[in-house]
Structures are given as C-alpha cells and as structure tokens.
Design an enzyme around this catalytic site. Structure first.
Site, mmCIF file in Angstrom:
data_model
loop_
_atom_site.group_PDB
_atom_site.id
_atom_site.type_symbol
_atom_site.label_atom_id
_atom_site.label_comp_id
_atom_site.label_asym_id
_atom_site.label_seq_id
_atom_site.Cartn_x
_atom_site.Cartn_y
_atom_site.Cartn_z
ATOM 1 C CD GLN A 183 -1.020 -0.667 3.656
ATOM 2 O OE1 GLN A 183 -2.235 -0.694 3.587
ATOM 3 N NE2 GLN A 183 -0.386 -1.138 4.715
ATOM 4 C CG HIS A 231 -8.112 3.187 18.276
ATOM 5 N ND1 HIS A 231 -7.821 4.346 17.588
ATOM 6 C CD2 HIS A 231 -7.738 2.159 17.461
ATOM 7 C CE1 HIS A 231 -7.275 4.032 16.419
ATOM 8 N NE2 HIS A 231 -7.217 2.720 16.321
ATOM 9 C CG ASP A 255 -2.945 2.298 14.158
ATOM 10 O OD1 ASP A 255 -3.157 1.685 15.219
ATOM 11 O OD2 ASP A 255 -3.850 2.590 13.358
ATOM 12 C CG ASP A 260 -3.052 -13.270 4.829
ATOM 13 O OD1 ASP A 260 -3.634 -12.233 4.485
ATOM 14 O OD2 ASP A 260 -3.608 -14.385 4.889
ATOM 15 C CB ALA A 261 -4.998 -11.682 9.690
ATOM 16 C CG ASP A 265 -8.382 -1.590 13.976
ATOM 17 O OD1 ASP A 265 -9.331 -1.131 13.312
ATOM 18 O OD2 ASP A 265 -7.495 -0.871 14.481
#
Length: 525
Positions: free
Chosen positions: A261, A291, A315, A369-370, A387
């Site tokens: 990205q 959050h 983040d 990769d989740a 998230d």
C-alpha cells in the site's frame, strides 16, 4: 521437402552483427518498459481508486487491447521503418515514462467529484501507450527481416524476437515489485524506464545513422525527450510532495510505498492523520473515540482477559487501549505490512500517538497475513480485536467472510469475545448488517453497536461470542469517550440504521465488497 526449403532460405549463421544484436536487445528493453507502464498504471489505479482486482483487470485488459490495435496499425507503416521505430520509441518513453507523474498530479488537482475525468485520463494514457507498444515489436521484426533477410527464416525470426520479448517481461515482472518500486517509487520507476526507451532510440540513431534522412532532427528529438525525463527524475520528490500536499490538505510529513500500500502521514493545525492508499485510517483529534469503542466493551465483557490478539491495527492504537487493562499478560499483534509496524514503533511523532505501545514487553508483533496465520496455529485468546481496513477489494473482503470468522471462532478461548470494526451503519447500512449476518452464519452471536467519530461520521462495531454479551459494569480509568453510563445508548439503532436483510459474505461470492462499493460510491459521487 519443407526442411530443404528452410535450409535454402536460412543458411548457417556465422555470428550476430552489432546492428542485429542492438535490435534484439531493444526487444528485451521494449518488453520490459511496456510491462512497467502496464504495472505502474495498475498500481496507481489501485492506490488512487481502490479495488485492486478490478483496477488491475481493467488496466491489463485495456492495455492488451491497445497493443492489438498497435500491431494491426503497424501494417500501414511501409516506408522509413527505422525512422518510424525511433519516433515510436521516443513517444513511448516520453508518455509512458511520465504516466505515473501525470496521474499523480491529475488526481491531486482534479476536484474530488471528478473521478470520471481522472478515469478518462487514466484509460486514455493506457490506450495510447499500449497502442505505441503494440507497434514496436512488429516494426523490429520487419527491420530485422529487411536488414538481415539472408539470415532469418520466418520461424527463426519469430522465435528470436519472442524469446527476447518474454525474457524482458519476466525480468521486469520480478524487479518491479521487489526492486524498483520500493527503492525508486512509482514516479522515478516510470521515468527510469522512459529513459531506457529513449536509450534504445539513441542506440538506433547511432547504428542506423546512414539510413536516416533527417538524422539531426531525430537527434534533437532524442535530446529533448531525455532532458524532460531527466528533469522529472530529479524533481520526482518535489512532484510527489506537491501533489500529496494538495490532495491531503495538510503537510505530508511521511510518505512511503510498501509492497502492499501507499502510506501517507500528514500533520496540520488540527492534528495528525494516517492514509493508506488515499483512505483515511485515523485522525489524532478523535481516534480515541474509535479505539476506545473498539477495544473496551469486549475487554470489559470478558472481565479478566490475559491473552489478547489484535488483527490489523499495526499503528498500535488498539494495543495502547488493551494495555490499559493491567491483568493482560500477553498481546499478539498480527499486521500484514511491516512498514506500518516499523513506522509506528520508530517515528517519534507516531510513537507519541500510540504511547509507545509497540515497545511493550507484553507485545509480540507478527508480520503476516491474518487469514493464513489464524489457520496455521492452535493458540486461543480471551479477546480478539479485529481492526482491518474496510472491505474495498477482494483481498480485504476475504477478512470479512464466513471462512475467516470460522477461524476467529476457533481461536477464541471458551467464554472469549471478538470485537470487529464494521464500517458505517448509516452510510453503508447493508454492508454493516452483512457482517452481522456473516458472523451469525458461523454460529457466533453478534452484538452490534455504534459510536460517533467526527472524522468518519457514525461508525459501527460488532462483538462476536459464544456466550451472551453484557454491557460493561466497569471500565479502565482515564478514558476520554466511553463510559459505563453512556454505553447502553451505543447499542440502540435508530430507524435509519436499523437492521436490513443481508446474505452472508462468503469466499465464493464476496457480496460484501460489491455492496460496500455500491453504498460508499453513492457518497463519493
């Protein structure tokens, strides 16, 4: 009999002449450059318009169609083949080399509601470059046949040219994502290959100088193209900064392109913002609302979570909120993009936002990769925070499917809770309830709620579990938005956000991606 005929046409070869070698090498370069322009257009379309599968499919299809037009048009070029080839090389180098810069500038200067004009420019440039590239290979083959007719049978000519063509495509297909974009960026990568096209033109200019009628005019054209491309190469950072400053409205303090990205961080009088592929991920002035709402209801509902999994959220903001619960012993953060976790662990401005959460001794960061990571392990967690960015394309849409939520369910400990960010129930009402339906399809109960986040508007979340959810009776101290007394109101949905019928999102249909694009498309248009 056919073999004898072939032997008569193509006698044994005694070596490759310099001009012949130059033309064959030019085929390699031409193929590499052409593929770069195609990949650059697809990558930019994905960055700026979203939905990478759709953008790459349409860009590649349009480009190949244009190449077919170019190949067909080449039959009408009958005279001065070398001069025509040289001119086409310069045009490809100039237009293709400047394509990323032109698209960046256009996207930043056109009004936000002028996506149609941007798409027209995008596909117009793709069609022009594709047509010019389609002219190149047939002209090279005809030049080789005319210049060295005693050396080539048709089968040998086609075999030789296509071999160099495919080798060039292979080389750049590997180098583009692994070498050029990470180190040069898209603008410099485009210009670099534009200069390679210009170099082929200069090479042809020198080798065939005796055959060119207007040698000085061609030399001037080569010089002008090289000067323009060199100037853009030197000013690439300024062009990118100027374009992104105009697009994002605030000063761009950090911009990087990872393998996944485009990452941009802006800073202005109102605060710090993070954009991924042009989409806002948070604004520092109100991210705490998002959050706190995402993390604490599930954490408080469990009562005493010790092991917590955060999927996405590189983040560190969600991790920051999890660390407010002192009983937590271990947090696992799974983030696909290592650039994100590195930036938010190292940059002082970003570390201040997440309170150095990514440096916590309780945290283990995994860049993977989740989907694959969940499938491979057996550890269970008391709370899972999901998230991810919104399902703007099929790569993200798979993280909102029944297959993915079944994996989440498998990794939840007995009595565990999962909290999932679920887009806006006001703007994308059906998308929101599609996620709820998808969770229920794998046997989880879904408890939806929403909160107002000024940067995003009304935003939705869902808690998924195997046991009933109860509103929190206690929350960590120091929260700025969420309260025990105020939370029940977040569970209430007015008529314009009330549940609507929706089918589960499955890997086999990815209905959520289409629904999401349709609903948010109404806002953007």
């Amino acid at each position: 009999m056919n073999a004898a005929a072939d032997t008569a046409v193509a006698p044994p070869r005694s070596g490759i002449a310099p001009a012949e070698l130059a033309l064959l090498v030019s085929v390699f370069v031409v193929a590499a450059c052409g593929l770069v322009y195609e990949l650059a257009a697809g990558a930019l379309a994905s960055y700026l318009l979203g939905d990478s599968v759709l953008q790459f499919s349409t860009i590649i299809g349009s480009y190949l169609f244009a190449m077919g037009i170019g190949s067909w048009l080449s039959r009408f070029i009958e005279r001065q083949l070398i001069a025509q080839f040289l001119t086409i090389e310069l045009l490809v180098g100039l237009i293709g080399g400047l394509l990323p810069a032109l698209l960046f500038v256009a996207h930043s200067t056109l009004p936000a509601d002028a996506l149609g004009a941007f798409r027209l420019l995008l596909y117009g440039l793709v069609l022009v470059v594709g047509t010019l590239v389609g002219l190149e290979i047939p002209l090279v083959m005809r030049i080789l046949k005319r210049q060295f007719r005693e050396r080539y049978a048709l089968k040998d000519l086609v075999s030789q040219v296509l071999t160099f063509d495919y080798l060039g495509a292979l080389a750049v297909a590997l180098a583009f994502p692994l070498l050029f974009v990470p180190h040069l960026g898209l603008i410099r990568t485009g210009v670099f290959f534009g200069l390679l096209n210009a170099a082929v033109a200069v090479w042809a200019l020198w080798l065939f100088r005796a055959d060119l009628r207007r040698w000085r005019l061609h030399a001037l054209g080569c010089a002008l193209v090289i000067v323009v491309l060199a100037a853009v190469m030197l000013g690439a950072d300024r062009i990118t900064t100027w374009a992104e400053d105009r697009f994002y409205g605030d000063d761009v303090v950090l911009h990087e392109s990872s393998d996944y990205q485009r990452i941009v961080v802006t800073s202005g009088s109102t605060g710090v913002r993070l954009f991924l592929n042009g989409n806002l991920q948070f604004h520092s002035r109100d991210e705490y609302r998002y959050h706190e709402s995402l993390v604490h209801p599930a954490m408080a509902a469990h009562g005493a979570p010790r092991r917590v999994l955060v999927l996405g959220g590189g983040d560190g903001m969600a991790v920051r909120e999890v660390l407010r619960h002192p009983g937590v012993e271990h947090i696992t953060l799974v983030e696909l993009d290592p650039h994100i976790t590195r930036l938010f662990a190292e940059q002082p401005l970003l570390r201040a936002l997440n309170a150095d959460a990514l440096a916590s001794p309780k945290l283990t960061t995994v860049n993977a990769d989740a989907f694959g990571w969940l499938a491979q392990g057996d550890d269970t967690f008391d709370v899972i925070i999901v998230d991810f960015p919104d399902p703007t394309n099929f790569s993200l849409g798979k993280l909102y499917t029944t297959s993915f939520y079944a994996l989440v369910d498998r990794r939840l400990a007995a009595g565990g809770f999962a909290a999932i960010q679920t887009t806006s129930p006001l703007i994308a009402r059906k998308s929101f309830w599609t996620v709820a339906t998808t969770l229920e399809a794998v046997g989880l109960s879904a408890t939806p709620y929403h909160a107002h986040v000024p940067s995003f508007g009304e935003w939705g979340f869902i808690i998924a579990s195997r046991r009933p959810f109860r509103a929190p009776s206690a929350l960590p101290p120091g929260l700025r938005f969420l309260t025990v007394e105020g939370f029940p109101a977040l569970l209430q949905f007015p008529p314009d956000m009330a549940r609507v019928a929706a089918e589960p999102n499955r890997l086999s249909n990815q209905v959520l991606v289409h629904t999401f694009e349709e609903e948010w498309g109404r806002v953007h248009h």
